[in-house]
Design an enzyme around this catalytic site. Sequence first.
Site, mmCIF file in Angstrom:
data_model
loop_
_atom_site.group_PDB
_atom_site.id
_atom_site.type_symbol
_atom_site.label_atom_id
_atom_site.label_comp_id
_atom_site.label_asym_id
_atom_site.label_seq_id
_atom_site.Cartn_x
_atom_site.Cartn_y
_atom_site.Cartn_z
ATOM 1 N N SER A 90 0.847 -1.199 0.000
ATOM 2 C CA SER A 90 0.000 0.000 0.000
ATOM 3 C C SER A 90 0.884 1.251 0.000
ATOM 4 C CB SER A 90 -0.942 -0.028 1.202
ATOM 5 O OG SER A 90 -1.956 0.940 1.076
ATOM 6 N N ASP A 130 -0.226 -4.683 -3.783
ATOM 7 C CA ASP A 130 -1.563 -4.092 -3.900
ATOM 8 C C ASP A 130 -1.581 -2.567 -3.794
ATOM 9 O OD1 ASP A 130 -4.148 -5.149 -4.530
ATOM 10 O OD2 ASP A 130 -4.883 -4.346 -2.645
ATOM 11 N N HIS A 164 -7.358 -6.079 0.748
ATOM 12 C CA HIS A 164 -6.237 -5.182 0.447
ATOM 13 C C HIS A 164 -4.963 -5.611 1.176
ATOM 14 C CE1 HIS A 164 -3.949 -1.649 -0.470
ATOM 15 N NE2 HIS A 164 -4.000 -1.173 0.763
#
EC number: 3.1.1.-
Length: 334
Positions: free
Chosen positions: A108, A133, A302
């Site tokens: 992230s 991701d 996520h």
Amino acid sequence: MEKQLHLNLLASKPPMAGLQSGSNVKLRMGPGRKRDFTPLPWSQFSHSSVICSRIDCRVVAMDLRGHGDTKVKNPEDLSAETMAKDVGKVVEALYGENPPPIMIIGHSMGGAIAVHTAAANHVPSLLGLCVIDVVEGTAMDALNSMQNFLRSRPKTFKSVENAIEWSVKSGQIRNVESARVSMVGQVKKCEEPLSSPGVSRSISEGIIEEEEEDEEGGESNHKRKKEDDQEIKKECLYTWRIELSKTEKYWEGWFKGLSSLFLTCSVPKLLLLAGVDRLDKDLTIGQMQGKFQMQVLPQCGHAVHEDAPEKVADALATFMVRHKFTEFKEGFPW
């Protein structure tokens, strides 16, 4: 950054399921068992052991400014440039002028910092780059609703266990064992003195969400919200370690131009995604041209590395061995 450096040595192996190691925490969980939301320290359970059981490597988990116990002169400066320099300084503090071959892995926002670090050549011995991701297109689109998402989160928790329980039941993390490790570092004790701590209530009672004010009855909503906030201050025990809403001015700098920056990094690159729909145009073209390796791990949220640590470890190990960064451990069934 101050020269004082704190390192957490991670356990080489996780404890055996069902066995106790220095505490009363049990890791075994199966059908019909009540979920255990008690926190786990890194010394008892670490995702690093999952990758280290497959290949020969050393794992260094960095404590980014504003995210943990590291003390810096300006903890509010969370710009991509500053945090990328921090990574380089930590590597220099660890290894001096001759660092070993290093592969950077980030998830992230951490993935964005990994890309900025690699692109700026802050780690001269960089061998490879893995981003988990995070894609510029979807990230930039998500920024428009980020404040609403942050407002929807509970401001406080009655205990660390309550925070772990929320992270799992809300779907933020789908692996309860991972949540028991990672949520511990995301919350901290409230600084305000507590007048009546009370006993932890259920998740439905302990989570307090902000209400959006309607045009009609706005004053009554505001009054009720003010009363709720006062009640929170009296009872809360834990709150978020970092107030993400206050970092908004840095969000665009983390992600804007990230895809092209990622593609320009000259080292071998791996992109792990929870869904193929996350790819933007630049990365789609780059993937077709073979500029990086991509792997999609379905049925993950996520937090891919937390939801499916075994699959992520397999992908990383295979990637690193393919590029001759390391070798599989003897006896590992690859």
